[in-house]
Design a protein around this motif. Structure first.
Motif, PDB file in Angstrom:
ATOM      1  N   GLU A   1      15.692  -1.851  -0.687  1.00 38.68           N
ATOM      2  CA  GLU A   1      14.984  -2.380   0.508  1.00 38.68           C
ATOM      3  C   GLU A   1      14.530  -1.409   1.332  1.00 38.68           C
ATOM      4  OE1 GLU A   1      17.208  -5.203   2.696  1.00 38.68           O
ATOM      5  OE2 GLU A   1      15.487  -5.711   4.133  1.00 38.68           O
ATOM      6  N   VAL A   2      13.165  -1.444   1.766  1.00 39.57           N
ATOM      7  CA  VAL A   2      12.522  -0.280   2.525  1.00 39.57           C
ATOM      8  C   VAL A   2      12.264  -0.768   3.764  1.00 39.57           C
ATOM      9  CG1 VAL A   2      10.559   1.175   2.498  1.00 39.57           C
ATOM     10  CG2 VAL A   2      11.375   0.691   0.223  1.00 39.57           C
ATOM     11  N   SER A   3      12.449  -0.011   4.582  1.00 35.80           N
ATOM     12  CA  SER A   3      12.200  -0.244   6.105  1.00 35.80           C
ATOM     13  C   SER A   3      11.456   0.892   6.963  1.00 35.80           C
ATOM     14  CB  SER A   3      13.418  -0.721   6.774  1.00 35.80           C
ATOM     15  OG  SER A   3      14.368   0.193   6.974  1.00 35.80           O
ATOM     16  N   GLY A   4      10.919   0.586   8.040  1.00 29.59           N
ATOM     17  CA  GLY A   4      10.140   1.662   8.722  1.00 29.59           C
ATOM     18  C   GLY A   4       9.017   1.972   8.187  1.00 29.59           C
ATOM     19  N   GLY A   5       8.155   1.590   7.332  1.00 27.67           N
ATOM     20  CA  GLY A   5       7.000   1.877   6.739  1.00 27.67           C
ATOM     21  C   GLY A   5       6.206   0.840   6.016  1.00 27.67           C
ATOM     22  N   THR A   6       5.114   1.209   5.417  1.00 27.32           N
ATOM     23  CA  THR A   6       4.306   0.108   4.935  1.00 27.32           C
ATOM     24  C   THR A   6       4.671   0.234   3.362  1.00 27.32           C
ATOM     25  OG1 THR A   6       2.716   0.748   6.476  1.00 27.32           O
ATOM     26  CG2 THR A   6       1.822  -0.620   4.693  1.00 27.32           C
ATOM     27  N   PHE A   7       5.692  -0.732   2.938  1.00 21.07           N
ATOM     28  CA  PHE A   7       6.031  -0.789   1.641  1.00 21.07           C
ATOM     29  C   PHE A   7       4.847  -1.017   0.773  1.00 21.07           C
ATOM     30  CE2 PHE A   7       9.039  -1.109  -1.666  1.00 21.07           C
ATOM     31  CZ  PHE A   7       8.728  -2.366  -2.269  1.00 21.07           C
ATOM     32  N   GLY A   8       3.995  -1.766   0.801  1.00 26.33           N
ATOM     33  CA  GLY A   8       2.826  -2.323  -0.001  1.00 26.33           C
ATOM     34  C   GLY A   8       2.051  -1.220  -0.181  1.00 26.33           C
ATOM     35  N   ASN A   9       2.089  -0.136   0.447  1.00 25.24           N
ATOM     36  CA  ASN A   9       1.241   1.203  -0.026  1.00 25.24           C
ATOM     37  C   ASN A   9       1.968   2.195  -0.856  1.00 25.24           C
ATOM     38  OD1 ASN A   9      -0.856  -0.087   1.526  1.00 25.24           O
ATOM     39  ND2 ASN A   9      -0.318   1.443   3.378  1.00 25.24           N
TER      40      ASN A   9
ATOM     41  N   GLY B   1       3.924   3.835  -3.877  1.00 31.50           N
ATOM     42  CA  GLY B   1       4.375   3.896  -5.263  1.00 31.50           C
ATOM     43  C   GLY B   1       5.925   4.183  -5.341  1.00 31.50           C
ATOM     44  N   MET B   2       6.506   3.446  -6.107  1.00 34.17           N
ATOM     45  CA  MET B   2       8.221   3.112  -6.004  1.00 34.17           C
ATOM     46  C   MET B   2       8.838   3.480  -7.430  1.00 34.17           C
ATOM     47  SD  MET B   2       8.958   2.572  -2.829  1.00 34.17           S
ATOM     48  CE  MET B   2      10.586   2.053  -2.989  1.00 34.17           C
ATOM     49  N   GLY B   3       9.999   4.131  -7.420  1.00 33.83           N
ATOM     50  CA  GLY B   3      10.512   4.427  -8.569  1.00 33.83           C
ATOM     51  C   GLY B   3      12.132   4.414  -8.563  1.00 33.83           C
ATOM     52  N   TRP B   4      12.668   4.437  -9.794  1.00 34.11           N
ATOM     53  CA  TRP B   4      14.086   4.276  -9.895  1.00 34.11           C
ATOM     54  C   TRP B   4      14.475   5.614 -10.719  1.00 34.11           C
ATOM     55  CZ3 TRP B   4      17.388   1.234  -7.577  1.00 34.11           C
ATOM     56  CH2 TRP B   4      16.906  -0.042  -6.971  1.00 34.11           C
TER      57      TRP B   4
ATOM     58  N   TYR C   1      22.326   5.363  -9.212  1.00 33.55           N
ATOM     59  CA  TYR C   1      20.980   4.821  -9.457  1.00 33.55           C
ATOM     60  C   TYR C   1      20.266   5.085  -7.990  1.00 33.55           C
ATOM     61  CZ  TYR C   1      21.462   3.273 -14.276  1.00 33.55           C
ATOM     62  OH  TYR C   1      21.709   3.326 -15.565  1.00 33.55           O
ATOM     63  N   TYR C   2      19.211   5.702  -8.043  1.00 33.53           N
ATOM     64  CA  TYR C   2      18.638   5.777  -6.686  1.00 33.53           C
ATOM     65  C   TYR C   2      17.026   5.409  -6.784  1.00 33.53           C
ATOM     66  CZ  TYR C   2      21.907   9.808  -6.169  1.00 33.53           C
ATOM     67  OH  TYR C   2      23.169  10.720  -6.064  1.00 33.53           O
ATOM     68  N   CYS C   3      16.658   5.084  -5.690  1.00 30.57           N
ATOM     69  CA  CYS C   3      15.277   4.494  -5.516  1.00 30.57           C
ATOM     70  C   CYS C   3      14.432   5.459  -4.632  1.00 30.57           C
ATOM     71  CB  CYS C   3      15.176   3.059  -5.049  1.00 30.57           C
ATOM     72  SG  CYS C   3      15.863   2.966  -3.135  1.00 30.57           S
ATOM     73  N   ALA C   4      13.129   5.588  -4.977  1.00 29.55           N
ATOM     74  CA  ALA C   4      12.448   6.591  -4.400  1.00 29.55           C
ATOM     75  C   ALA C   4      10.812   5.966  -3.966  1.00 29.55           C
ATOM     76  CB  ALA C   4      12.245   7.735  -5.278  1.00 29.55           C
ATOM     77  N   GLY C   5      10.486   6.601  -2.973  1.00 28.33           N
ATOM     78  CA  GLY C   5       8.826   6.097  -2.539  1.00 28.33           C
ATOM     79  C   GLY C   5       8.117   6.974  -2.370  1.00 28.33           C
ATOM     80  N   ASP C   6       6.824   6.973  -2.794  1.00 30.77           N
ATOM     81  CA  ASP C   6       5.695   7.850  -2.638  1.00 30.77           C
ATOM     82  C   ASP C   6       4.950   7.275  -1.606  1.00 30.77           C
ATOM     83  OD1 ASP C   6       2.927   9.118  -4.778  1.00 30.77           O
ATOM     84  OD2 ASP C   6       3.292   9.349  -2.557  1.00 30.77           O
ATOM     85  N   PRO C   7       4.447   7.527  -0.568  1.00 33.45           N
ATOM     86  CA  PRO C   7       3.888   6.861   0.595  1.00 33.45           C
ATOM     87  C   PRO C   7       2.198   7.037   0.427  1.00 33.45           C
ATOM     88  CG  PRO C   7       4.573   8.792   1.471  1.00 33.45           C
ATOM     89  CD  PRO C   7       5.383   8.562   0.261  1.00 33.45           C
ATOM     90  N   ASP C   8       1.960   7.973  -0.436  1.00 32.48           N
ATOM     91  CA  ASP C   8       0.507   8.059  -0.756  1.00 32.48           C
ATOM     92  C   ASP C   8       0.066   6.804  -1.762  1.00 32.48           C
ATOM     93  OD1 ASP C   8      -1.591   9.381  -3.033  1.00 32.48           O
ATOM     94  OD2 ASP C   8      -2.240   9.318  -0.804  1.00 32.48           O
ATOM     95  N   GLY C   9       1.154   6.554  -2.474  1.00 34.82           N
ATOM     96  CA  GLY C   9       0.720   5.431  -3.612  1.00 34.82           C
ATOM     97  C   GLY C   9      -0.187   5.662  -4.693  1.00 34.82           C
ATOM     98  N   SER C  10      -0.817   7.004  -4.806  1.00 36.23           N
ATOM     99  CA  SER C  10      -1.570   7.051  -5.967  1.00 36.23           C
ATOM    100  C   SER C  10      -0.964   7.913  -6.921  1.00 36.23           C
ATOM    101  CB  SER C  10      -2.971   7.700  -5.535  1.00 36.23           C
ATOM    102  OG  SER C  10      -2.504   9.272  -4.747  1.00 36.23           O
ATOM    103  N   TRP C  11      -1.334   7.352  -8.138  1.00 34.17           N
ATOM    104  CA  TRP C  11      -0.592   8.007  -9.429  1.00 34.17           C
ATOM    105  C   TRP C  11      -1.598   8.917  -9.891  1.00 34.17           C
ATOM    106  CZ3 TRP C  11      -1.314   8.701 -14.668  1.00 34.17           C
ATOM    107  CH2 TRP C  11      -0.200   8.922 -15.319  1.00 34.17           C
ATOM    108  N   ALA C  12      -0.921  10.382 -10.282  1.00 32.31           N
ATOM    109  CA  ALA C  12      -1.758  11.207 -10.697  1.00 32.31           C
ATOM    110  C   ALA C  12      -1.071  11.907 -11.698  1.00 32.31           C
ATOM    111  CB  ALA C  12      -2.481  12.295  -9.698  1.00 32.31           C
ATOM    112  N   GLY C  13      -0.963  11.353 -12.621  1.00 33.96           N
ATOM    113  CA  GLY C  13       0.260  11.933 -13.788  1.00 33.96           C
ATOM    114  C   GLY C  13       1.414  11.587 -13.375  1.00 33.96           C
ATOM    115  N   GLY C  14       1.638  10.830 -12.304  1.00 35.80           N
ATOM    116  CA  GLY C  14       3.319  10.644 -11.743  1.00 35.80           C
ATOM    117  C   GLY C  14       2.997  10.303 -10.243  1.00 35.80           C
ATOM    118  N   TYR C  15       4.098  10.073  -9.512  1.00 38.28           N
ATOM    119  CA  TYR C  15       4.152   9.734  -8.090  1.00 38.28           C
ATOM    120  C   TYR C  15       4.712  10.819  -7.486  1.00 38.28           C
ATOM    121  CZ  TYR C  15       2.504   5.037  -8.759  1.00 38.28           C
ATOM    122  OH  TYR C  15       1.975   3.844  -9.210  1.00 38.28           O
ATOM    123  N   ASP C  16       4.648  11.213  -6.294  1.00 38.90           N
ATOM    124  CA  ASP C  16       5.094  12.417  -5.491  1.00 38.90           C
ATOM    125  C   ASP C  16       5.998  11.769  -4.548  1.00 38.90           C
ATOM    126  OD1 ASP C  16       4.140  14.991  -3.165  1.00 38.90           O
ATOM    127  OD2 ASP C  16       5.807  14.771  -4.309  1.00 38.90           O
TER     128      ASP C  16
END
Length: 123
Positions: A23-31, A33-36, A94-109
């Motif tokens: 669960e993500v809070s404090g940001g715009t989750f829909g933007n 990119g997410m990962g495990w 297990y960790y979840c991670a988020g990329d606020p930019d959301g653009s995939w360029a060979g992978g998320y940052d």
């Protein structure tokens, strides 16, 4: 401040199933990119899966392909990892991670990380 909170880790027998949530809070989750990712004792952190902001694009690592499924519900600000046919070698934090930019360029940052949830699979 963006926070990621994982849940759902547990002790399960081999062949069993678990669903992890992030669960993500404090940001715009829909933007985002997410990962495990996962990290077993004495091993390096390993990529498991990622998913695009819309949920339309997903990538699963070969080590879990066919057993794990990644998904997200943007209305609930939550990402999921459905884990089936669990094996002892899936034991890890297990960790979840988020990329606020959301653009995939060979992978998320991934710049946002959760604290992790423990999954233990007994043989």
């Amino acid at each position: 401040q963006v926070q990621l909170v994982e849940s759902g880790g547990d002790l399960v027998q081999a062949g069993g199933s678990l669903i992890l949530s992030c669960e993500v809070s404090g940001g715009t989750f829909g933007n985002y990119g997410m990962g495990w990712f996962r990290q077993a004792p004495g091993k390096e952190r390993e990529f498991v899966a990622d998913i695009s902001p819309s949920g339309d694009d997903k990538f699963i690592s070969n080590s879990v392909k066919g057993r794990f499924t990644i998904s997200r519900d943007n209305a609930k600000n939550t990402m999921y990892l459905q884990m089936n046919s669990l094996k002892p070698e899936d034991t890890a934090v297990y960790y979840c991670a988020g990329d606020p930019d959301g653009s995939w360029a060979g992978g998320y940052d991934f710049s946002f990380w959760g604290q992790g949830t423990q999954v233990t699979v007994s043989s």
